[in-house]
Write an enzyme that holds these catalytic residues in place. Structure first.
Site, PDB file in Angstrom:
ATOM      1  N   ASP A   8     -27.391  42.337  25.543  1.00  0.00           N
ATOM      2  CA  ASP A   8     -26.922  43.484  24.769  1.00  0.00           C
ATOM      3  C   ASP A   8     -25.488  43.781  25.184  1.00  0.00           C
ATOM      4  O   ASP A   8     -25.210  43.969  26.375  1.00  0.00           O
ATOM      5  CB  ASP A   8     -27.792  44.717  25.025  1.00  0.00           C
ATOM      6  CG  ASP A   8     -29.206  44.556  24.479  1.00  0.00           C
ATOM      7  OD1 ASP A   8     -29.467  43.527  23.824  1.00  0.00           O
ATOM      8  OD2 ASP A   8     -30.036  45.457  24.710  1.00  0.00           O
ATOM      9  N   ASP A 130     -37.336  48.668  14.348  1.00  0.00           N
ATOM     10  CA  ASP A 130     -37.367  49.440  15.592  1.00  0.00           C
ATOM     11  C   ASP A 130     -38.082  50.750  15.300  1.00  0.00           C
ATOM     12  O   ASP A 130     -37.741  51.431  14.325  1.00  0.00           O
ATOM     13  CB  ASP A 130     -35.949  49.733  16.087  1.00  0.00           C
ATOM     14  CG  ASP A 130     -35.103  48.467  16.205  1.00  0.00           C
ATOM     15  OD1 ASP A 130     -35.684  47.403  16.454  1.00  0.00           O
ATOM     16  OD2 ASP A 130     -33.878  48.555  16.034  1.00  0.00           O
TER      17      ASP A 130
END
Length: 239
Positions: A8, A130
């Protein structure tokens, strides 16, 4: 089951968040290229890369860095974060990125997903779902919709999506174990589409449980960076 180590990117560094909270950020490697090389040298073949800056900016903020990661490492790469236009997808695919993850736009503009599938094909487009308490979160997890994750997945599958990444935001970065019930439900509700699990993996046993459920892959982040799971163990699953 394929294992995809995660990188990330925030401010040019590899970081991990706690439950998607940008205020609870830990730098795990300041050198993105070096981290990608580590995965490559260990025999990992495919990684999951998220442009966290892009999720906030709504654009491919770290495009140049991501391009360099692909060029230098030669790894298979899927990229998500800030994907809002077909031009962004064209640009990423042109520099060799293998798969593009569409997240927020799947909720906000389903026709965008349809257009992406038509132009690039289902093997290049992944829908990232998500969720917080089963409801789909968008805009870098800062907003929560009233759309159930199963409902969205079934709608997207009818449209032609063949691969999903499902992240339980409440488990992400917590090392508390994945939400196995959610994955069981999602795998059973989909007809032919496959699921990649993300969020909460803490130990090797979690990977075994997910494999038993029938997910096609699992993304591993904090469990690796904290040393709970080694690269050799990840490779044993076909990473």
């Amino acid at each position: 089951m394929q294992i995809l180590p995660a990188i990330d990117i925030k401010d040019g560094q590899a970081v991990r968040l706690f439950k998607g909270d940008f205020n609870q950020k830990t730098v795990v490697n300041p050198d993105i290229i070096e981290q990608a090389k580590t995965f490559k040298n260990a025999g990992i073949q495919f990684i999951h890369l998220v442009d966290l800056d892009g999720t906030l900016d709504g654009r491919a903020t770290n495009r140049d860095l991501i391009t360099e990661v692909k060029k230098i490492s030669g790894l298979g790469i899927e990229v998500g974060g800030g994907i809002r236009t077909l031009e962004q997808i064209r640009d990423y695919l042109a520099v060799g990125i293998d798969r593009i993850i569409i997240g927020s736009m799947a909720v906000k503009d389903p026709d965008f997903v349809r257009a992406a599938l038509e132009e690039f094909g289902a093997d290049r487009i992944v829908v990232g779902i998500d969720a917080k308490a089963g409801l789909v979160a968008t805009e870098g997890w800062l907003e929560t919709s009233n759309v159930d994750y199963i409902t969205l997945a079934k709608e997207m599958e009818k449209m032609g999506v063949t691969l999903f990444i499902y992240t339980d935001v409440d488990r992400d970065g917590t090392l508390t174990g994945p939400n196995l019930d959610h994955y069981k439900c999602l795998v059973s509700e989909l007809t032919t589409a496959k699921v990649i699990a993300s969020g909460g993996v803490a130990e090797l046993a979690d990977l075994n449980h997910l494999q038993e459920i029938g997910v096609a892959g699992t993304i591993v982040g904090k469990a690796y960076y904290n040393g709970n799971i080694t690269l050799d163990q990840l490779k044993s699953f076909g990473g």
